[in-house]
Design a protein around this motif. Structure first.
Motif, short mmCIF file in Angstrom:
data_model
loop_
_atom_site.label_atom_id
_atom_site.label_comp_id
_atom_site.label_asym_id
_atom_site.label_seq_id
_atom_site.Cartn_x
_atom_site.Cartn_y
_atom_site.Cartn_z
N ASP A 87 -3.88 -32.20 42.91
CA ASP A 87 -4.40 -32.24 41.55
C ASP A 87 -5.14 -33.55 41.28
N GLY A 88 -4.57 -34.64 41.78
CA GLY A 88 -5.23 -35.94 41.61
C GLY A 88 -6.57 -35.99 42.32
N ALA A 89 -6.62 -35.45 43.54
CA ALA A 89 -7.88 -35.41 44.29
C ALA A 89 -8.91 -34.53 43.57
N LEU B 267 -7.74 -38.63 48.17
CA LEU B 267 -8.74 -37.87 48.92
C LEU B 267 -8.40 -37.77 50.40
N TYR B 268 -7.67 -38.74 50.92
CA TYR B 268 -7.30 -38.71 52.33
C TYR B 268 -6.49 -37.45 52.65
N TRP B 269 -5.43 -37.23 51.87
CA TRP B 269 -4.59 -36.06 52.14
C TRP B 269 -5.32 -34.77 51.78
N ASP B 270 -6.10 -34.81 50.72
CA ASP B 270 -6.86 -33.63 50.33
C ASP B 270 -7.84 -33.22 51.44
N PHE B 271 -8.51 -34.18 52.04
CA PHE B 271 -9.43 -33.91 53.15
C PHE B 271 -8.69 -33.25 54.31
N LEU B 272 -7.54 -33.80 54.67
CA LEU B 272 -6.78 -33.25 55.80
C LEU B 272 -6.31 -31.83 55.53
N VAL B 273 -5.89 -31.57 54.30
CA VAL B 273 -5.45 -30.21 53.97
C VAL B 273 -6.63 -29.25 53.99
N ARG B 274 -7.75 -29.66 53.42
CA ARG B 274 -8.94 -28.80 53.39
C ARG B 274 -9.41 -28.42 54.80
N HIS B 275 -9.22 -29.32 55.74
CA HIS B 275 -9.75 -29.10 57.09
C HIS B 275 -8.64 -28.92 58.13
N ARG B 276 -7.51 -28.41 57.69
CA ARG B 276 -6.39 -28.27 58.62
C ARG B 276 -6.71 -27.28 59.74
N ASP B 277 -7.45 -26.25 59.45
CA ASP B 277 -7.78 -25.29 60.50
C ASP B 277 -8.52 -25.95 61.66
N ARG C 197 2.31 -33.71 60.34
CA ARG C 197 3.79 -33.60 60.23
C ARG C 197 4.29 -34.46 59.07
N THR C 198 3.66 -35.61 58.83
CA THR C 198 4.03 -36.44 57.68
C THR C 198 3.77 -35.68 56.37
N TRP C 199 2.63 -35.03 56.29
CA TRP C 199 2.32 -34.22 55.09
C TRP C 199 3.34 -33.10 54.91
N ASP C 200 3.70 -32.46 55.98
CA ASP C 200 4.63 -31.34 55.89
C ASP C 200 6.02 -31.77 55.44
N ARG C 201 6.37 -33.02 55.67
CA ARG C 201 7.67 -33.51 55.23
C ARG C 201 7.71 -33.85 53.74
N MET C 202 6.53 -33.96 53.10
CA MET C 202 6.50 -34.23 51.66
C MET C 202 6.91 -32.97 50.90
N ASN D 250 -16.23 -43.77 54.95
CA ASN D 250 -14.93 -43.13 54.78
C ASN D 250 -14.87 -42.38 53.45
N PHE D 251 -15.33 -43.02 52.38
CA PHE D 251 -15.29 -42.34 51.08
C PHE D 251 -16.18 -41.10 51.08
N ALA D 252 -17.39 -41.23 51.66
CA ALA D 252 -18.30 -40.09 51.69
C ALA D 252 -17.70 -38.91 52.44
N LEU D 253 -17.03 -39.19 53.55
CA LEU D 253 -16.42 -38.12 54.33
C LEU D 253 -15.25 -37.50 53.58
N LEU D 254 -14.37 -38.32 53.02
CA LEU D 254 -13.22 -37.80 52.28
C LEU D 254 -13.67 -36.96 51.08
N ALA D 255 -14.76 -37.37 50.44
CA ALA D 255 -15.22 -36.67 49.23
C ALA D 255 -16.10 -35.46 49.54
N GLY D 256 -16.43 -35.25 50.81
CA GLY D 256 -17.21 -34.08 51.18
C GLY D 256 -18.68 -34.18 50.83
N ILE D 257 -19.25 -35.40 50.95
CA ILE D 257 -20.66 -35.60 50.62
C ILE D 257 -21.53 -34.98 51.71
N ASP D 258 -22.64 -34.39 51.32
CA ASP D 258 -23.60 -33.81 52.25
C ASP D 258 -24.02 -34.87 53.28
#
Length: 509
Positions: A494-496, A456-466, A479-484, A372-380
């Motif tokens: 910024d934290g990610a 990193l969870y939310w950052d991953f989802l935003v990076r790959h929203r397409d 939709r939860t993200w969009d309500r924030m 999970n961490f490797a995927l969220l962090a974008g590891i090769d």
């Protein structure tokens, strides 16, 4: 006079191996070889190397006792070749034959090496599995999605395991919903069976310490079984002492308990000391006798005849290039903490330390912590794949690659999984006691103390929203993200970014 060579590899230690069945004790020579290429193509955990080498030496002795001629090469033999093909050529030249019978290896690199060898090599199907590769291809042909659940049901029908009058026992195919309970510390919980090293194993341990002592991982204490008889004892111990709680707690993680109700039988199964039929028959026997609940028996059978067989079929169907797939375009280097460098994330620290000491971690530690961490962090994903192949005693490419490239890292673009296996720290907090003693706060969503998984969870989802925004299973998350509000969005991103910058700089996270 030797007629043919019969190749037996280190993960083919089964007396009913197709190559042995096709051989002739009176005329053929079994070739087994400890070679440096197999010991070093990835930096294997020393315990893994010791398990394979000791099991090979014991198996060679069993073959001799069974009437076979065996030419066995030890790693430190003078004149030994570096490769399997080199040893076949050496033995063939010494005995005047170029004909080889082999059971198809479980890795494309070895299949291709045998195909390219200047020898006449016949590769026979590895029929130690429930499902042949041809059967898997026939099942997969024409399907829009290759979902394991539907394949698993076919394997239940084929084997008859947990079936009653053609229907699933207890009226359901899958009891996974019942198998997500957190565990409590229990000083009386049984542990997987341990075996004291015999003289052969002690000799192997000294050799491995000398040749591979610098590899990641603790060689000693070494407690794996190294014969089929020991593996069967370990199976029986698991069935009697641990199986009943396997279903409820198979996803749980405890800092003070590395094994919980897990069997640690996969290393024996994957090198051939046990068969899937043996394991599932013993598990079903306990359920039939009323000693274990259906969710425990079904959950374990699904791992063996569902996931394991499915992963093998997929690996061979997708071909040699599967391990190089990178659908999400991830390219960050694997962090040093995966090789034991310090980390302030207690969950990752626990999983890595356990891996270092035992060459083992259970499927949730692999999938939902390190994976999970490797995927969220974008590891090769190629680096993630090589790490898993290196550090776990049960890791052979046919089973490891689809689990990592497909299931864990979503690098195959969704063949294995319909959505990525990602989560925030909440899942880890629910299923473990790791978060209570972590330097980060799993409840903090932003700020310096926020759990990196949350950021990193939310950052991953935003990076790959397409890619994932239109996935029906992920729509509610977006939709939860969009309500924030915008301030929360900026704080999370910024934290990610700060976490990823520390990773890139090689700093402790």
């Amino acid at each position: 006079m030797v007629s043919r060579l019969v190749l037996v590899l280190g993960d083919q230690l089964s007396h009913d191996l197709s190559a042995l069945r096709a051989g002739d004790r009176a005329r053929d020579l079994v070739v087994m070889a400890e070679v440096m290429d197999e010991g070093s193509y990835v930096p294997h955990h020393p315990k893994k190397i010791a398990l394979v080498l000791s099991a090979m030496r014991h198996f060679a002795d069993e073959l001799r006792a069974d009437g076979w001629q065996v030419a066995y090469t030890r790693l430190d033999d003078a004149g030994a070749s570096r490769s399997i093909v080199g040893e076949l050529m050496r033995r063939g030249e010494a005995h005047g034959t170029s004909e080889v019978i082999a059971t198809q290896p479980g890795e494309w690199r070895l299949i291709e090496a045998l195909e390219a060898a200047p020898l006449t090599v016949t590769q026979l199907p590895d029929d130690r599995f429930i499902c042949s590769l041809e059967e898997f291809d026939a099942w997969a042909e024409g399907r829009r999605e290759l979902r394991m659940e539907y394949f698993y049901r076919e394997m239940r029908r084929k084997t008859g395991f947990l079936m009653e009058d053609g229907k699933p026992a207890a009226g359901k195919w899958n009891f996974d919903h019942d198998n997500r309970k957190p565990a409590r510390v229990d000083m009386l919980r049984a542990r997987p069976m341990r075996f004291a090293p015999d003289a052969i194993t002690k000799e192997v341990l000294d050799l491995v310490a000398d040749r591979f002592g610098g590899n990641f991982g603790d060689l000693r204490p070494f407690w794996f079984g190294v014969t089929a008889a020991q593996a069967k004892r370990a199976l029986d111990h698991f069935a009697r002492e641990l199986l009943a709680g396997f279903g409820d707690y198979q996803d749980a993680m405890l800092a003070g308990d590395r094994f919980l109700h897990h069997s640690v039988l996969s290393p024996y199964l994957n090198i051939g000391l046990l068969t899937p039929w043996e394991i599932c028959t013993r598990v079903v026997e306990e359920w039939t006798a009323g000693r274990v609940p259906i969710n425990a028996a079904e959950g374990y059978v699904r791992q063996v005849i569902g996931w394991r067989e499915y992963m093998r079929g997929l690996y061979f169907r997708e071909g040699p290039g599967y391990v190089r797939r990178n659908a999400l375009g991830h390219g960050r280097a694997l962090p040093a903490m995966y090789w034991g460098a310090p980390t302030k994330m207690n969950c990752v620290s626990q999983a890595i330390e356990q891996t270092q000491k035992e060459s083992y971690a259970h499927h949730i530690q692999r999938l939902m912590v390190t994976g999970n961490f490797a995927l969220l962090a974008g590891i090769d994903p190629a680096e993630v794949h090589e790490w898993y192949l290196s550090v776990y005693a049960d890791a052979f490419e046919w089973v490891e690659a689809p689990n990592v490239i497909g299931m864990s890292q979503f690098a195959d673009g969704g063949i294995v999984a319909s959505k990525p296996y990602v989560s925030s720290g909440n899942y880890i907090a629910k299923m473990s006691d790791y978060c209570a003693s972590c330097a980060y706060s799993v409840k903090a969503k932003t700020g310096d103390l926020a759990c990196p998984f949350n950021l990193l969870y939310w950052d991953f989802l935003v990076r790959h929203r397409d890619r994932f925004g239109r996935n029906p299973r992920m729509g509610p998350i977006y939709r939860t993200w969009d309500r924030m509000d915008a301030e929360r969005h900026h704080a999370v991103r910024d934290g990610a970014a700060a976490v990823l910058a520390r990773l890139d700089a090689g700093d402790e996270v």
